[in-house]
Design a protein around this motif. Sequence first.
Motif, PDB file in Angstrom:
ATOM      1  N   TYR A 200      -1.880   6.310  -2.392  1.00  0.00           N
ATOM      2  CA  TYR A 200      -2.134   6.703  -1.005  1.00  0.00           C
ATOM      3  C   TYR A 200      -1.658   5.612  -0.056  1.00  0.00           C
ATOM      4  O   TYR A 200      -1.044   5.894   0.991  1.00  0.00           O
ATOM      5  CB  TYR A 200      -3.622   6.968  -0.814  1.00  0.00           C
ATOM      6  N   THR A 201      -1.927   4.355  -0.422  1.00  0.00           N
ATOM      7  CA  THR A 201      -1.466   3.230   0.394  1.00  0.00           C
ATOM      8  C   THR A 201       0.054   3.197   0.470  1.00  0.00           C
ATOM      9  O   THR A 201       0.636   2.984   1.534  1.00  0.00           O
ATOM     10  CB  THR A 201      -1.981   1.905  -0.179  1.00  0.00           C
ATOM     11  N   LEU A 202       0.699   3.435  -0.666  1.00  0.00           N
ATOM     12  CA  LEU A 202       2.162   3.465  -0.683  1.00  0.00           C
ATOM     13  C   LEU A 202       2.703   4.524   0.268  1.00  0.00           C
ATOM     14  O   LEU A 202       3.612   4.273   1.060  1.00  0.00           O
ATOM     15  CB  LEU A 202       2.668   3.726  -2.101  1.00  0.00           C
ATOM     16  N   LEU A 203       2.137   5.728   0.202  1.00  0.00           N
ATOM     17  CA  LEU A 203       2.622   6.818   1.049  1.00  0.00           C
ATOM     18  C   LEU A 203       2.338   6.542   2.523  1.00  0.00           C
ATOM     19  O   LEU A 203       3.160   6.848   3.390  1.00  0.00           O
ATOM     20  CB  LEU A 203       1.967   8.136   0.617  1.00  0.00           C
ATOM     21  N   THR A 204       1.166   5.974   2.803  1.00  0.00           N
ATOM     22  CA  THR A 204       0.821   5.648   4.187  1.00  0.00           C
ATOM     23  C   THR A 204       1.759   4.587   4.754  1.00  0.00           C
ATOM     24  O   THR A 204       2.251   4.700   5.885  1.00  0.00           O
ATOM     25  CB  THR A 204      -0.633   5.146   4.272  1.00  0.00           C
TER      26      THR A 204
END
Length: 231
Positions: A200-204
Amino acid sequence: MRKERFLQQGLWALLLWPHLFTVSVPLDCRDDQASLARCPSISQEKLLDRVIHHAELIYRVSEESCSLFEEMFIPLPLRLQSNQGGYACITKALPIPSSKSEIQQLSDKWLLHSVLMLVQSWIEPLVYLQMTLDRYDHAPDMLLNKTKWVSEKLISLEQGVVVLIKKMLDEGTMTTTYSEQGAFQYDVQLEMLEYVMRDYTLLTCLKKDAHKMETFLKLLKCRQTDKYNCA
C-alpha cells in the motif's frame, strides 16, 4: 489454476482500457511505432508533449491502482496510520524538493534529471510489486494489469526523458551522488499485514511521485512557451 489465471489476465489485457492501445504509445516517433531510442528525428517540442502525455497516463493509472488496492485490502484505521507518516517512501532520500517555491527555482536541467531519477527509482520496486501482488488470494486481475502497465510505461518514459535530455541540454544523463542500489530492500520474513501495508505504501508513494513527474514536465513545457508566468 495458473493456466486459468493466465487466460484471465490475457482477457483483461484485451478488455482493460481499449483506449490505452492507441494513446499509451505517445513516445513513438513515427506512425509505424518506431522505437524512440532509435528515432531521434522527432522535434523537441513534439517529444516533450508526448513525454508529458505519457506521464499523465502513468499518474492516472497509478492513482486508480492505489484506490483499487485501498478498497480491496486496507481498512480505514490502517489508511489513517499510513497517512500519519508511519511508512517512508523509497524516494525520500532523492535530492528532489517538494515545496512549490523550491520546485520553481529548479533549473530546466534539474527538472529533467529529477524526473529521470524518479522514473529509474521505481523500475525495480514495481517488478517486486507485481510479484508480491500475484501472491494475494483475491487480488483482482485489473489491479495486476494496471501495475504491469505502469511498470512497462515507466521504461518507455525513461527512454523518452533520456532523449529529451540529449535534445534540450545537449548532454547525456547527469551523474549524481545518489545511488539507487540498495534503496529498495526485499524482505521475505514479513507477516501478511506488513506485506499489505508495504505494498500500500509503495502504491501511495508511486502515485505521489508520478504526480511529481507530471508536474515537473508541465513546468518545463510552460517555460518553453511562457517563461515568466509559470506558477
